[in-house]
Design a protein around this motif. Sequence first.
Motif, short mmCIF file in Angstrom:
data_model
loop_
_atom_site.label_atom_id
_atom_site.label_comp_id
_atom_site.label_asym_id
_atom_site.label_seq_id
_atom_site.Cartn_x
_atom_site.Cartn_y
_atom_site.Cartn_z
N LEU A 218 -46.91 33.50 3.59
CA LEU A 218 -45.36 33.35 4.19
C LEU A 218 -44.83 34.58 3.74
O LEU A 218 -44.55 34.76 2.53
N GLU A 219 -44.20 35.48 4.51
CA GLU A 219 -43.51 36.78 4.01
C GLU A 219 -41.90 36.45 4.11
O GLU A 219 -41.60 36.18 5.24
N ASN A 220 -41.39 36.70 3.01
CA ASN A 220 -39.76 36.60 3.16
C ASN A 220 -39.22 37.88 3.50
O ASN A 220 -39.43 39.01 2.65
N LYS A 221 -38.81 38.25 4.57
CA LYS A 221 -38.22 39.32 5.08
C LYS A 221 -36.85 39.47 5.00
O LYS A 221 -35.97 40.51 5.14
N GLY A 222 -36.15 38.65 4.29
CA GLY A 222 -34.69 38.50 3.96
C GLY A 222 -34.24 39.12 2.67
O GLY A 222 -35.27 39.70 1.97
N ASN A 223 -32.99 38.75 2.31
CA ASN A 223 -32.66 39.06 0.79
C ASN A 223 -32.20 37.93 -0.19
O ASN A 223 -31.43 38.03 -0.60
N ILE A 224 -32.85 36.96 0.23
CA ILE A 224 -32.45 35.52 -0.45
C ILE A 224 -33.72 34.74 -0.50
O ILE A 224 -34.51 34.61 0.50
N SER A 225 -34.06 34.04 -1.77
CA SER A 225 -35.03 33.07 -1.59
C SER A 225 -34.96 32.13 -0.45
O SER A 225 -33.74 31.57 0.07
N ILE A 226 -36.29 31.43 -0.06
CA ILE A 226 -36.16 30.50 1.31
C ILE A 226 -37.05 29.25 0.68
O ILE A 226 -38.21 29.73 0.08
#
Lengths: 372, 233
Positions: A205-213
């Motif tokens: 799973l790749e986090n493409k945002g700028n905050i932890s998910i």
Amino acid sequence: MFNFKSQKIRHCFFVCIFVLTLIFSSEALALDFQGVGGRPAYPDLSNPQTQSIFIYSLNPGQIKEDGVLIINDTKETKTLFVYSADSSPATGGSFACKQFGEENKNVGSWIKLEKNEVVLDPMKSKIIPFTVTVPQDIESGEYNGCIAIQEKKPPQKLKGGIRLSTRMAIRVGVVIDGGLIKKLIISDFKISPNPNGGYFTTPYLENKGNISIESDIQLVTRYIFGLKLYEIESSKRTIFRGETGSWNYELKQPILGGWYRTSLKVGYEGMDGRETSKHSIIFFSKPTKTGWIINACIFSVVLVAIFLFWLYRRRKKWIKKDWVEYKVKSGEDINLLAKRFDVSWKLLTKVNKLKPPYTLKVGEKINVPPCS
Amino acid sequence: MYKHKLIRKLLGKLNIITVFVITAMLASGTTIYVLASDVSQFSQVISAGTWSADFVDASGVTVGSPGVTMTGITFSFDTQDANGQIGTDTQRIRANNPTATAGWSVTIGTTNTLLWQNGGSTENFDFNDTDGYTDGAGDTDSVGGQMTINPSTGTRGGWPDNTACPVTEITLGSSSSFVEGSTDNITIISASGSAPTGCRWHFIGAADNITQKIPASQVADTYTLDLTVTIGS
């Protein structure tokens, strides 16, 4: 006057000691020694995560005061080293942070601890205050660092090989408000053999945002025809900003073998509500030893069934095509005819639709196999 | 003085010390029960504790100076590999989570500019070179060498057993090599946010789960490297 030599007083003294020992030893037994570490000293009661992690929502230039509770849950006095550090990449997207002495450019440099060393007696704790100063020229998004707690020990005597030490790191997550992006994608999904038997199902799973998910992973493995074999209903994993999280979920080798489908469903709270992504993979698994035996039995049964069906069809065809009419003569009964034409008497009765007691009249016409 | 016959008789016949001891024992027994019972009149605060990681032997006793002994190799003009095992039966990695918060990971790493050093720090080789056996341009040092750790071949277990502390939500890390600047920490095990809390788990690695690439013509000597195991969320 108090006289300790008095037998009664001596008895009373020993009895008191005995009773006190019993009471206090029982109290000691109720406790379990864990180790050294720490946690946020002033957690936000409305957010359970803050009991183990420092989470701040701050603006550029803002200063936050807080404290870290350093704990010695061991039976020995410990000298503990406490320091801040930037987060550092770890495989599988796990949280880790830099080592002591490494240069910090991020959250590690924003944290100023009041002291970096603390001596704690057994089962004692102490709060170390600290400040987090966010730089003025910082972009929005989440930044992670840690406060690490490590026992100060004399250098190990081991010469040659790897010298190991342990530490505990409390994550410090600082969210700079404004323009937060939450986007998570399934970048890959693999099934690979587990060296200890069975398989690893590994979502990436790749986090493409700028905050932890905070993601919620669901994994379901089914036989190709739909029957459920194994399920992980809900596995909650954090994927940090800019990281790709991957985890090896174990899947036991299916006993029977064959084709299977593993479905992955990932959910998370996005900026506009609940977001869900799906992926599935089909794979072939060899049977286990037990599976081979079961499969052999099933195969044998199927083989016999096919053979019997073939035989049935062939006999039906033979009866229809080759059997001839025969006129029953005097002294002949069903048994005699069955022996003469080399066929079972049951088949004769069945073909000729004879009813018990299967008596034949002289001159009656019945169908019989041709004479060989 | 004592007009009542019964009191007089008790005073006369009963061994007061013996009665006192029995009463005290019974009372202390009750106290033990009260301390251990859910419904207690005593106020006993047990703090939530803290995550921690340590190396323990098979009976759960912390190992004072944990380490990994690598297989002995002899000087070679060619590159070669040395092997070791992290998480042996006598040096298990134990992760303690006495808190109410699930979701943690145990990683291993060190300062990324560190090297394997001999006793006098005159000879060294790398543990995280970008090019493996030989020195690559992508790092700060000028020596080759690279370490790979494979936790996926190991096993993990709950304490005291897998029923009390199930391992379904505890996953093993994948085989990975240290690469300066990009892979500075390798995950050994991690727990999801759905893992049980108030539990302990241990990791036992398989044989040769560490492989160190040794550069060709590495000077014969005894080399040491410091690694830190971190538990965090």
